[in-house]
Design an enzyme around this catalytic site. Structure first.
Site, mmCIF file in Angstrom:
data_model
loop_
_atom_site.group_PDB
_atom_site.id
_atom_site.type_symbol
_atom_site.label_atom_id
_atom_site.label_comp_id
_atom_site.label_asym_id
_atom_site.label_seq_id
_atom_site.Cartn_x
_atom_site.Cartn_y
_atom_site.Cartn_z
ATOM 1 C CG ASP A 34 40.513 39.481 36.608
ATOM 2 O OD1 ASP A 34 40.192 40.606 37.050
ATOM 3 O OD2 ASP A 34 40.701 39.249 35.400
ATOM 4 C CB ALA A 35 37.724 40.138 42.415
ATOM 5 C CE LYS A 36 38.354 42.982 34.679
ATOM 6 N NZ LYS A 36 38.795 41.573 34.695
ATOM 7 N NE ARG A 37 33.853 41.055 44.332
ATOM 8 C CZ ARG A 37 33.834 39.962 43.567
ATOM 9 N NH1 ARG A 37 34.204 40.023 42.310
ATOM 10 N NH2 ARG A 37 33.420 38.797 44.049
ATOM 11 C CG ASP A 63 35.602 40.674 34.209
ATOM 12 O OD1 ASP A 63 36.180 40.582 33.110
ATOM 13 O OD2 ASP A 63 36.144 40.362 35.284
#
Lengths: 273, 273
Positions: A95-98, B100
Protein backbone atom coordinates in the site's frame (compact mmCIF):
# COMPACT_ATOMS: atom_id res chain seq x y z
CA UNK A 1 0.51 -16.93 -12.99
CA UNK A 2 -1.42 -13.65 -12.87
CA UNK A 3 -2.10 -11.83 -9.61
CA UNK A 4 -5.79 -12.75 -9.94
CA UNK A 5 -4.95 -16.44 -10.26
CA UNK A 6 -2.66 -16.20 -7.23
CA UNK A 7 -5.39 -14.44 -5.24
CA UNK A 8 -8.04 -16.95 -6.27
CA UNK A 9 -5.79 -19.89 -5.37
CA UNK A 10 -4.96 -18.69 -1.86
CA UNK A 11 -8.53 -17.53 -1.18
CA UNK A 12 -9.70 -21.05 -2.02
CA UNK A 13 -6.89 -22.82 -0.13
CA UNK A 14 -7.36 -20.75 3.05
CA UNK A 15 -11.10 -20.25 2.51
CA UNK A 16 -10.52 -16.59 3.30
CA UNK A 17 -10.95 -13.08 1.92
CA UNK A 18 -9.01 -11.56 4.84
CA UNK A 19 -5.97 -9.41 4.15
CA UNK A 20 -3.88 -8.35 7.10
CA UNK A 21 -2.51 -4.83 6.99
CA UNK A 22 1.04 -5.02 8.31
CA UNK A 23 0.95 -1.38 9.42
CA UNK A 24 3.48 -2.04 12.13
CA UNK A 25 3.82 1.39 13.68
CA UNK A 26 6.91 1.05 15.88
CA UNK A 27 5.28 3.02 18.70
CA UNK A 28 2.37 0.57 18.91
CA UNK A 29 4.11 -2.80 18.80
CA UNK A 30 4.53 -4.71 22.08
CA UNK A 31 7.03 -3.20 24.50
CA UNK A 32 9.09 -6.40 24.77
CA UNK A 33 9.96 -6.05 21.06
CA UNK A 34 10.26 -2.27 20.72
CA UNK A 35 13.91 -1.97 21.72
CA UNK A 36 15.05 -4.66 19.28
CA UNK A 37 16.65 -3.13 16.15
CA UNK A 38 14.62 -5.63 14.10
CA UNK A 39 11.40 -4.91 15.99
CA UNK A 40 9.18 -4.36 12.96
CA UNK A 41 10.42 -7.46 11.15
CA UNK A 42 10.21 -9.70 14.23
CA UNK A 43 6.71 -8.42 14.97
CA UNK A 44 5.59 -9.03 11.37
CA UNK A 45 7.19 -12.48 11.27
CA UNK A 46 5.28 -13.54 14.39
CA UNK A 47 1.99 -12.16 12.99
CA UNK A 48 2.60 -13.90 9.66
CA UNK A 49 3.48 -17.24 11.26
CA UNK A 50 0.32 -17.06 13.38
CA UNK A 51 -2.03 -16.13 10.52
CA UNK A 52 -0.64 -17.52 7.23
CA UNK A 53 -3.40 -20.14 6.97
CA UNK A 54 -6.13 -17.52 7.48
CA UNK A 55 -5.41 -14.87 4.85
CA UNK A 56 -5.63 -14.18 1.12
CA UNK A 57 -2.95 -11.44 1.25
CA UNK A 58 -0.65 -9.36 3.41
CA UNK A 59 -0.73 -5.61 2.85
CA UNK A 60 2.10 -3.61 4.45
CA UNK A 61 1.68 0.14 4.12
CA UNK A 62 5.03 1.65 3.13
CA UNK A 63 4.47 4.77 5.27
CA UNK A 64 4.91 2.88 8.53
CA UNK A 65 8.40 1.83 7.41
CA UNK A 66 9.53 4.96 5.56
CA UNK A 67 9.01 6.96 8.73
CA UNK A 68 12.26 5.43 10.02
CA UNK A 69 14.11 5.99 6.74
CA UNK A 70 16.49 3.44 5.24
CA UNK A 71 16.36 1.24 8.36
CA UNK A 72 12.59 1.10 8.15
CA UNK A 73 12.70 0.20 4.46
CA UNK A 74 15.04 -2.66 5.35
CA UNK A 75 12.47 -3.95 7.85
CA UNK A 76 9.83 -3.91 5.13
CA UNK A 77 12.17 -5.68 2.69
CA UNK A 78 12.92 -8.41 5.24
CA UNK A 79 9.18 -8.81 5.84
CA UNK A 80 8.49 -9.21 2.11
CA UNK A 81 11.43 -11.60 1.71
CA UNK A 82 10.12 -13.68 4.58
CA UNK A 83 6.64 -13.99 3.05
CA UNK A 84 8.06 -14.85 -0.38
CA UNK A 85 10.39 -17.53 0.96
CA UNK A 86 8.17 -19.06 3.64
CA UNK A 87 4.65 -18.66 2.25
CA UNK A 88 5.18 -18.03 -1.47
CA UNK A 89 1.54 -18.60 -2.34
CA UNK A 90 0.41 -15.55 -0.35
CA UNK A 91 0.29 -12.32 -2.40
CA UNK A 92 2.01 -9.21 -1.05
CA UNK A 93 0.21 -5.93 -1.68
CA UNK A 94 2.29 -2.82 -1.03
CA UNK A 95 0.00 0.00 0.00
CA UNK A 96 2.08 2.88 -1.35
CA UNK A 97 -0.51 5.16 -3.00
CA UNK A 98 2.11 6.35 -5.46
CA UNK A 99 1.86 8.11 -8.81
CA UNK A 100 4.23 10.35 -10.72
CA UNK A 101 4.82 11.19 -14.37
CA UNK A 102 5.72 8.24 -16.60
CA UNK A 103 9.51 8.05 -16.53
CA UNK A 104 9.55 8.65 -12.77
CA UNK A 105 7.07 5.86 -12.06
CA UNK A 106 9.73 3.42 -13.24
CA UNK A 107 11.55 4.12 -9.96
CA UNK A 108 8.45 3.34 -7.92
CA UNK A 109 7.76 0.17 -9.93
CA UNK A 110 11.35 -0.91 -9.24
CA UNK A 111 10.81 -0.25 -5.53
CA UNK A 112 7.64 -2.32 -5.12
CA UNK A 113 8.06 -5.05 -7.72
CA UNK A 114 11.84 -5.56 -8.04
CA UNK A 115 13.26 -4.53 -4.67
CA UNK A 116 10.38 -5.62 -2.42
CA UNK A 117 9.19 -8.37 -4.77
CA UNK A 118 5.54 -7.47 -4.23
CA UNK A 119 2.63 -8.80 -6.29
CA UNK A 120 0.56 -5.62 -6.34
CA UNK A 121 0.64 -1.93 -5.45
CA UNK A 122 -1.92 0.80 -4.70
CA UNK A 123 -1.79 3.91 -6.91
CA UNK A 124 -3.35 7.38 -7.13
CA UNK A 125 -5.49 8.17 -10.22
CA UNK A 126 -4.97 11.96 -10.37
CA UNK A 127 -2.22 11.98 -13.06
CA UNK A 128 -4.23 9.72 -15.39
CA UNK A 129 -3.62 6.36 -17.03
CA UNK A 130 -0.92 7.62 -19.40
CA UNK A 131 1.37 8.35 -16.44
CA UNK A 132 0.73 4.94 -14.89
CA UNK A 133 1.89 2.98 -17.96
CA UNK A 134 5.01 1.59 -16.18
CA UNK A 135 2.60 -0.11 -13.77
CA UNK A 136 -0.28 -0.93 -16.13
CA UNK A 137 2.12 -2.63 -18.55
CA UNK A 138 3.14 -5.17 -15.90
CA UNK A 139 0.88 -8.08 -16.85
CA UNK A 140 2.30 -10.15 -13.99
CA UNK A 141 1.49 -7.60 -11.29
CA UNK A 142 -1.62 -6.11 -9.71
CA UNK A 143 -2.37 -2.41 -10.16
CA UNK A 144 -4.85 -1.23 -7.53
CA UNK A 145 -6.25 2.25 -8.17
CA UNK A 146 -7.74 4.46 -5.44
CA UNK A 147 -11.42 4.92 -6.28
CA UNK A 148 -13.29 5.69 -3.06
CA UNK A 149 -10.95 5.97 -0.09
CA UNK A 150 -12.03 5.07 3.46
CA UNK A 151 -11.25 8.41 5.18
CA UNK A 152 -13.92 10.84 6.47
CA UNK A 153 -12.84 13.56 4.02
CA UNK A 154 -12.94 11.33 0.92
CA UNK A 155 -15.95 13.23 -0.37
CA UNK A 156 -14.10 16.52 -0.88
CA UNK A 157 -12.99 15.63 -4.40
CA UNK A 158 -14.28 12.09 -4.91
CA UNK A 159 -17.94 13.18 -4.74
CA UNK A 160 -17.61 16.14 -7.10
CA UNK A 161 -20.22 15.74 -9.84
CA UNK A 162 -19.20 15.50 -13.48
CA UNK A 163 -22.43 15.55 -15.49
CA UNK A 164 -24.34 14.25 -12.46
CA UNK A 165 -21.77 11.51 -11.83
CA UNK A 166 -19.34 11.63 -8.88
CA UNK A 167 -15.62 11.57 -9.65
CA UNK A 168 -15.11 8.22 -7.89
CA UNK A 169 -17.52 6.61 -10.38
CA UNK A 170 -15.62 8.14 -13.30
CA UNK A 171 -12.43 6.64 -11.88
CA UNK A 172 -14.13 3.23 -11.65
CA UNK A 173 -15.35 3.50 -15.25
CA UNK A 174 -11.94 4.54 -16.60
CA UNK A 175 -10.15 1.74 -14.79
CA UNK A 176 -12.72 -0.94 -15.65
CA UNK A 177 -13.30 0.05 -19.28
CA UNK A 178 -10.02 1.58 -20.42
CA UNK A 179 -7.00 0.93 -18.19
CA UNK A 180 -7.56 -2.79 -17.65
CA UNK A 181 -6.25 -4.05 -21.00
CA UNK A 182 -3.88 -6.47 -19.25
CA UNK A 183 -6.58 -7.68 -16.86
CA UNK A 184 -4.37 -6.61 -13.95
CA UNK A 185 -6.38 -3.70 -12.48
CA UNK A 186 -8.24 -3.59 -9.19
CA UNK A 187 -9.89 -0.76 -7.25
CA UNK A 188 -9.66 0.52 -3.68
CA UNK A 189 -13.12 1.11 -2.19
CA UNK A 190 -13.45 1.77 1.55
CA UNK A 191 -15.75 -0.34 3.72
CA UNK A 192 -16.78 2.91 5.39
CA UNK A 193 -18.83 3.73 2.26
CA UNK A 194 -21.09 0.71 1.53
CA UNK A 195 -23.51 2.67 -0.71
CA UNK A 196 -20.65 3.81 -2.93
CA UNK A 197 -19.20 0.29 -2.89
CA UNK A 198 -22.48 -1.07 -4.23
CA UNK A 199 -22.42 1.39 -7.13
CA UNK A 200 -18.76 0.69 -7.94
CA UNK A 201 -19.60 -3.05 -8.03
CA UNK A 202 -22.17 -2.43 -10.77
CA UNK A 203 -19.66 -0.34 -12.76
CA UNK A 204 -16.67 -2.66 -12.46
CA UNK A 205 -18.54 -5.96 -12.90
CA UNK A 206 -16.52 -8.85 -11.33
CA UNK A 207 -13.29 -6.89 -10.78
CA UNK A 208 -11.52 -7.49 -7.46
CA UNK A 209 -11.64 -4.65 -4.92
CA UNK A 210 -9.23 -3.98 -2.10
CA UNK A 211 -11.43 -2.91 0.80
CA UNK A 212 -9.81 -1.08 3.71
CA UNK A 213 -11.77 0.37 6.60
CA UNK A 214 -13.14 -2.65 8.48
CA UNK A 215 -11.82 -2.96 12.03
CA UNK A 216 -10.39 0.18 13.59
CA UNK A 217 -11.96 2.51 11.00
CA UNK A 218 -15.45 1.21 11.76
CA UNK A 219 -16.59 -0.33 8.46
CA UNK A 220 -19.37 -2.91 8.89
CA UNK A 221 -18.64 -6.40 7.55
CA UNK A 222 -22.23 -7.37 6.72
CA UNK A 223 -22.94 -4.14 4.83
CA UNK A 224 -19.63 -4.40 3.01
CA UNK A 225 -20.11 -8.01 1.94
CA UNK A 226 -23.69 -7.47 0.76
CA UNK A 227 -22.75 -4.33 -1.16
CA UNK A 228 -19.43 -5.51 -2.52
CA UNK A 229 -19.38 -9.19 -3.46
CA UNK A 230 -19.19 -10.03 -7.16
CA UNK A 231 -21.23 -12.66 -8.99
CA UNK A 232 -18.95 -15.39 -7.59
CA UNK A 233 -19.60 -14.31 -3.96
CA UNK A 234 -16.02 -13.12 -3.92
CA UNK A 235 -14.07 -10.27 -5.53
CA UNK A 236 -13.13 -8.59 -2.25
CA UNK A 237 -9.82 -8.36 -0.42
CA UNK A 238 -11.08 -7.42 3.03
CA UNK A 239 -8.20 -5.69 4.78
CA UNK A 240 -7.91 -5.13 8.52
CA UNK A 241 -4.77 -3.75 10.10
CA UNK A 242 -4.74 -2.35 13.62
CA UNK A 243 -7.72 -4.41 14.86
CA UNK A 244 -5.77 -7.61 14.15
CA UNK A 245 -2.09 -6.82 14.59
CA UNK A 246 -2.55 -4.72 17.74
CA UNK A 247 -5.27 -6.93 19.29
CA UNK A 248 -2.92 -7.40 22.24
CA UNK A 249 0.25 -5.58 23.19
CA UNK A 250 1.45 -8.39 25.44
CA UNK A 251 3.63 -11.38 24.63
CA UNK A 252 0.52 -13.16 23.33
CA UNK A 253 0.07 -10.59 20.55
CA UNK A 254 0.42 -13.12 17.75
CA UNK A 255 -2.10 -15.55 19.20
CA UNK A 256 -4.58 -12.72 19.86
CA UNK A 257 -4.07 -11.60 16.26
CA UNK A 258 -4.87 -15.15 15.15
CA UNK A 259 -8.08 -15.17 17.20
CA UNK A 260 -9.27 -11.89 15.73
CA UNK A 261 -8.33 -13.00 12.20
CA UNK A 262 -10.28 -16.26 12.61
CA UNK A 263 -13.34 -14.37 13.83
CA UNK A 264 -13.12 -11.93 10.91
CA UNK A 265 -12.60 -14.72 8.36
CA UNK A 266 -15.63 -16.58 9.71
CA UNK A 267 -17.81 -13.47 9.85
CA UNK A 268 -16.92 -12.64 6.23
CA UNK A 269 -17.52 -16.22 5.10
CA UNK A 270 -20.94 -16.28 6.76
CA UNK A 271 -22.14 -13.91 4.04
CA UNK A 272 -20.69 -15.97 1.19
CA UNK A 273 -22.88 -19.07 1.60
CA UNK B 1 11.34 31.15 9.64
CA UNK B 2 8.56 29.95 7.33
CA UNK B 3 9.27 28.12 4.09
CA UNK B 4 8.09 31.17 2.16
CA UNK B 5 10.56 33.42 4.01
CA UNK B 6 13.34 30.91 3.34
CA UNK B 7 12.40 30.77 -0.35
CA UNK B 8 12.21 34.56 -0.64
CA UNK B 9 15.59 35.00 1.06
CA UNK B 10 17.48 32.58 -1.17
CA UNK B 11 15.71 33.81 -4.34
CA UNK B 12 16.89 37.32 -3.48
CA UNK B 13 20.40 36.27 -2.45
CA UNK B 14 21.00 34.15 -5.56
CA UNK B 15 18.77 36.31 -7.79
CA UNK B 16 17.22 33.08 -9.05
CA UNK B 17 13.94 31.21 -9.38
CA UNK B 18 15.71 28.04 -10.59
CA UNK B 19 15.16 24.79 -8.74
CA UNK B 20 17.31 21.85 -9.74
CA UNK B 21 15.60 18.48 -9.80
CA UNK B 22 18.07 16.00 -8.32
CA UNK B 23 16.47 13.12 -10.22
CA UNK B 24 19.72 11.22 -10.25
CA UNK B 25 18.72 8.07 -12.11
CA UNK B 26 21.65 5.75 -11.51
CA UNK B 27 21.60 4.52 -15.13
CA UNK B 28 22.06 8.05 -16.45
CA UNK B 29 24.84 9.43 -14.26
CA UNK B 30 28.37 9.60 -15.71
CA UNK B 31 30.04 6.25 -16.18
CA UNK B 32 33.09 7.17 -14.09
CA UNK B 33 30.79 7.44 -11.05
CA UNK B 34 28.32 4.64 -11.73
CA UNK B 35 30.30 1.83 -10.12
CA UNK B 36 30.88 3.74 -6.89
CA UNK B 37 28.55 2.56 -4.09
CA UNK B 38 27.92 6.23 -3.28
CA UNK B 39 27.38 7.18 -6.90
CA UNK B 40 24.10 9.07 -6.42
CA UNK B 41 25.38 11.05 -3.45
CA UNK B 42 28.72 11.91 -5.06
CA UNK B 43 26.95 12.96 -8.25
CA UNK B 44 24.50 15.15 -6.30
CA UNK B 45 27.27 16.67 -4.18
CA UNK B 46 29.17 17.72 -7.29
CA UNK B 47 26.03 19.20 -8.88
CA UNK B 48 25.18 21.04 -5.65
CA UNK B 49 28.70 22.44 -5.22
CA UNK B 50 28.66 23.67 -8.82
CA UNK B 51 25.22 25.32 -8.63
CA UNK B 52 24.52 26.39 -5.01
CA UNK B 53 24.84 30.09 -5.89
CA UNK B 54 22.39 29.77 -8.80
CA UNK B 55 19.30 28.17 -7.27
CA UNK B 56 16.33 28.89 -5.01
CA UNK B 57 15.80 25.20 -4.14
CA UNK B 58 16.87 21.63 -4.76
CA UNK B 59 14.10 19.14 -5.51
CA UNK B 60 15.09 15.47 -5.35
CA UNK B 61 12.34 13.09 -6.49
CA UNK B 62 12.15 10.21 -4.04
CA UNK B 63 11.34 7.68 -6.80
CA UNK B 64 14.87 7.83 -8.24
CA UNK B 65 16.26 6.71 -4.86
CA UNK B 66 13.54 4.28 -3.74
CA UNK B 67 14.15 2.23 -6.87
CA UNK B 68 17.32 0.94 -5.19
CA UNK B 69 15.57 0.33 -1.87
CA UNK B 70 17.20 1.11 1.48
CA UNK B 71 20.57 1.86 -0.14
CA UNK B 72 18.94 4.42 -2.42
CA UNK B 73 17.13 6.04 0.49
CA UNK B 74 20.50 6.38 2.23
CA UNK B 75 21.88 8.19 -0.81
CA UNK B 76 18.96 10.62 -0.67
CA UNK B 77 19.43 11.12 3.08
CA UNK B 78 23.14 11.87 2.59
CA UNK B 79 22.24 14.35 -0.16
CA UNK B 80 19.75 16.16 2.09
CA UNK B 81 22.21 16.15 5.01
CA UNK B 82 24.85 17.64 2.75
CA UNK B 83 22.60 20.48 1.63
CA UNK B 84 21.48 21.22 5.20
CA UNK B 85 25.03 21.30 6.57
CA UNK B 86 26.80 23.01 3.69
CA UNK B 87 24.17 25.33 2.25
CA UNK B 88 21.56 25.64 5.01
CA UNK B 89 19.83 28.60 3.40
CA UNK B 90 18.74 26.53 0.36
CA UNK B 91 15.32 24.85 0.78
CA UNK B 92 14.96 21.15 0.05
CA UNK B 93 11.73 20.09 -1.64
CA UNK B 94 11.08 16.35 -1.64
CA UNK B 95 9.02 15.46 -4.67
CA UNK B 96 7.19 12.49 -3.22
CA UNK B 97 3.60 12.93 -4.44
CA UNK B 98 2.34 11.14 -1.34
CA UNK B 99 -1.08 11.01 0.32
CA UNK B 100 -2.75 8.45 2.54
CA UNK B 101 -5.44 8.54 5.23
CA UNK B 102 -4.68 10.75 8.21
CA UNK B 103 -2.92 8.52 10.73
CA UNK B 104 -0.82 6.94 7.97
CA UNK B 105 0.38 10.30 6.65
CA UNK B 106 2.25 10.74 9.94
CA UNK B 107 4.74 8.14 8.64
CA UNK B 108 5.26 10.06 5.41
CA UNK B 109 5.64 13.36 7.28
CA UNK B 110 8.27 11.70 9.47
CA UNK B 111 10.07 10.47 6.34
CA UNK B 112 10.32 13.82 4.58
CA UNK B 113 10.50 16.29 7.47
CA UNK B 114 12.19 14.39 10.31
CA UNK B 115 14.35 11.77 8.58
CA UNK B 116 15.31 13.71 5.44
CA UNK B 117 15.00 17.13 7.10
CA UNK B 118 13.26 18.61 4.06
CA UNK B 119 11.53 21.98 3.98
CA UNK B 120 8.63 21.01 1.73
CA UNK B 121 6.93 18.04 0.09
CA UNK B 122 4.64 17.45 -2.89
CA UNK B 123 1.28 15.78 -2.17
CA UNK B 124 -1.71 14.31 -4.05
CA UNK B 125 -5.11 15.98 -3.53
CA UNK B 126 -7.39 12.96 -4.19
CA UNK B 127 -8.02 12.01 -0.53
CA UNK B 128 -8.95 15.58 0.43
CA UNK B 129 -7.66 18.09 2.94
CA UNK B 130 -8.89 16.18 6.00
CA UNK B 131 -6.45 13.36 5.23
CA UNK B 132 -3.55 15.77 4.73
CA UNK B 133 -3.86 17.33 8.20
CA UNK B 134 -0.50 15.88 9.42
CA UNK B 135 1.13 17.92 6.64
CA UNK B 136 -1.10 21.00 6.63
CA UNK B 137 -0.62 21.41 10.40
CA UNK B 138 3.13 21.85 9.95
CA UNK B 139 3.41 25.64 9.98
CA UNK B 140 7.17 25.41 9.53
CA UNK B 141 7.00 23.28 6.37
CA UNK B 142 5.80 23.70 2.80
CA UNK B 143 2.88 21.64 1.53
CA UNK B 144 2.82 21.57 -2.26
CA UNK B 145 -0.38 20.13 -3.73
CA UNK B 146 -0.60 18.68 -7.25
CA UNK B 147 -2.98 20.90 -9.22
CA UNK B 148 -2.11 20.57 -12.92
CA UNK B 149 0.63 18.03 -13.55
CA UNK B 150 3.07 18.34 -16.45
CA UNK B 151 2.43 14.95 -18.10
CA UNK B 152 0.63 14.50 -21.46
CA UNK B 153 -2.24 12.57 -19.84
CA UNK B 154 -2.90 15.13 -17.11
CA UNK B 155 -6.20 16.03 -18.74
CA UNK B 156 -7.85 12.65 -18.13
CA UNK B 157 -9.13 13.61 -14.68
CA UNK B 158 -7.78 17.12 -14.15
CA UNK B 159 -9.88 18.59 -16.98
CA UNK B 160 -13.15 16.93 -15.99
CA UNK B 161 -15.78 19.65 -15.67
CA UNK B 162 -17.60 20.24 -12.40
CA UNK B 163 -20.31 22.81 -13.15
CA UNK B 164 -18.28 24.09 -16.12
CA UNK B 165 -15.08 24.26 -14.07
CA UNK B 166 -12.20 21.80 -14.56
CA UNK B 167 -11.12 19.73 -11.57
CA UNK B 168 -7.64 21.33 -11.48
CA UNK B 169 -9.27 24.71 -10.86
CA UNK B 170 -11.36 23.27 -8.04
CA UNK B 171 -8.15 21.93 -6.48
CA UNK B 172 -6.55 25.38 -6.76
CA UNK B 173 -9.60 27.00 -5.14
CA UNK B 174 -9.73 24.51 -2.28
CA UNK B 175 -6.03 24.89 -1.52
CA UNK B 176 -5.97 28.69 -1.83
CA UNK B 177 -9.22 29.37 0.01
CA UNK B 178 -9.57 26.55 2.51
CA UNK B 179 -6.42 24.47 3.11
CA UNK B 180 -3.96 27.35 3.46
CA UNK B 181 -4.83 28.43 7.03
CA UNK B 182 -1.16 28.17 8.07
CA UNK B 183 0.04 30.04 4.99
CA UNK B 184 2.20 27.02 4.09
CA UNK B 185 0.50 25.76 0.91
CA UNK B 186 1.81 25.88 -2.63
CA UNK B 187 0.60 24.33 -5.89
CA UNK B 188 2.23 22.22 -8.60
CA UNK B 189 1.39 23.54 -12.07
CA UNK B 190 3.29 22.18 -15.09
CA UNK B 191 5.09 24.52 -17.50
CA UNK B 192 3.70 22.35 -20.28
CA UNK B 193 0.27 23.95 -19.69
CA UNK B 194 0.76 27.76 -19.77
CA UNK B 195 -2.95 28.51 -20.39
CA UNK B 196 -3.93 26.54 -17.31
CA UNK B 197 -1.07 28.14 -15.34
CA UNK B 198 -2.48 31.57 -16.16
CA UNK B 199 -5.90 30.61 -14.82
CA UNK B 200 -4.46 29.06 -11.65
CA UNK B 201 -2.54 32.29 -11.03
CA UNK B 202 -5.79 34.25 -11.01
CA UNK B 203 -7.35 31.74 -8.59
CA UNK B 204 -4.45 31.47 -6.15
CA UNK B 205 -3.45 35.14 -6.12
CA UNK B 206 0.24 35.50 -5.04
CA UNK B 207 0.72 31.89 -3.87
CA UNK B 208 4.02 30.26 -4.86
CA UNK B 209 3.84 27.55 -7.53
CA UNK B 210 6.29 24.73 -8.11
CA UNK B 211 6.60 24.50 -11.89
CA UNK B 212 8.04 21.32 -13.39
CA UNK B 213 8.19 20.69 -17.11
CA UNK B 214 10.76 23.15 -18.41
CA UNK B 215 13.82 21.53 -19.92
CA UNK B 216 13.49 17.91 -21.00
CA UNK B 217 9.67 17.97 -20.91
CA UNK B 218 9.51 20.87 -23.34
CA UNK B 219 7.84 23.66 -21.35
CA UNK B 220 8.59 27.14 -22.71
CA UNK B 221 10.22 29.59 -20.28
CA UNK B 222 8.78 32.78 -21.79
CA UNK B 223 5.21 31.46 -21.87
CA UNK B 224 5.56 30.09 -18.36
CA UNK B 225 6.92 33.30 -16.88
CA UNK B 226 4.32 35.49 -18.57
CA UNK B 227 1.48 33.22 -17.52
CA UNK B 228 2.69 32.36 -14.05
CA UNK B 229 4.43 35.28 -12.28
CA UNK B 230 2.61 36.82 -9.36
CA UNK B 231 2.21 40.54 -8.64
CA UNK B 232 5.80 40.67 -7.34
CA UNK B 233 7.22 39.25 -10.58
CA UNK B 234 8.01 36.13 -8.62
CA UNK B 235 5.96 33.30 -7.05
CA UNK B 236 7.45 30.55 -9.21
CA UNK B 237 9.90 27.77 -8.38
CA UNK B 238 11.04 26.87 -11.88
CA UNK B 239 12.31 23.32 -11.73
CA UNK B 240 14.54 21.66 -14.30
CA UNK B 241 16.03 18.24 -13.75
CA UNK B 242 17.46 16.20 -16.59
CA UNK B 243 18.32 19.18 -18.81
CA UNK B 244 20.68 20.47 -16.09
CA UNK B 245 22.01 17.46 -14.22
CA UNK B 246 22.57 15.33 -17.32
CA UNK B 247 23.83 18.17 -19.56
CA UNK B 248 27.05 16.17 -19.93
CA UNK B 249 27.84 12.58 -19.05
CA UNK B 250 31.58 13.20 -19.00
CA UNK B 251 33.83 14.24 -16.14
CA UNK B 252 32.80 17.85 -16.75
CA UNK B 253 29.17 17.08 -15.85
CA UNK B 254 29.08 19.50 -12.92
CA UNK B 255 30.52 22.40 -14.88
CA UNK B 256 28.14 21.76 -17.80
CA UNK B 257 25.29 21.66 -15.29
CA UNK B 258 26.45 25.04 -14.00
CA UNK B 259 26.46 26.48 -17.51
CA UNK B 260 22.93 25.30 -18.24
CA UNK B 261 21.72 26.53 -14.84
CA UNK B 262 23.22 29.99 -15.45
CA UNK B 263 21.55 30.19 -18.86
CA UNK B 264 18.20 29.14 -17.39
CA UNK B 265 18.50 31.55 -14.47
CA UNK B 266 19.27 34.41 -16.84
CA UNK B 267 16.52 33.49 -19.28
CA UNK B 268 13.99 33.39 -16.42
CA UNK B 269 15.24 36.68 -14.98
CA UNK B 270 14.96 38.39 -18.37
CA UNK B 271 11.15 38.22 -17.95
CA UNK B 272 11.18 39.63 -14.40
CA UNK B 273 12.47 43.11 -15.22
Amino acid sequence: MTIQQKLDAIAAKNNSLVSIGLDSDISKIPLHLQQNPDAQFLFNKAIINATHDLVCAYKPNSAFYEGAGAKGIEQLKRTCDYIQHTYPDIPIIIDAKRADIGNTNVGYADYVFTYLGADAVTLQPFLGGEALKPFLDRKDKGVIILCRTSNPGAHEFQDLLIEQKPLYQIVAERVANSWNKNDNCMLVVGATYPEELKIVRTIARDMTFLVPGIGAQGGNVEQTMKAGMNSKKSGLIMNAGRSIIFASNGEDFDQKAREVAIALRDEINSFRI
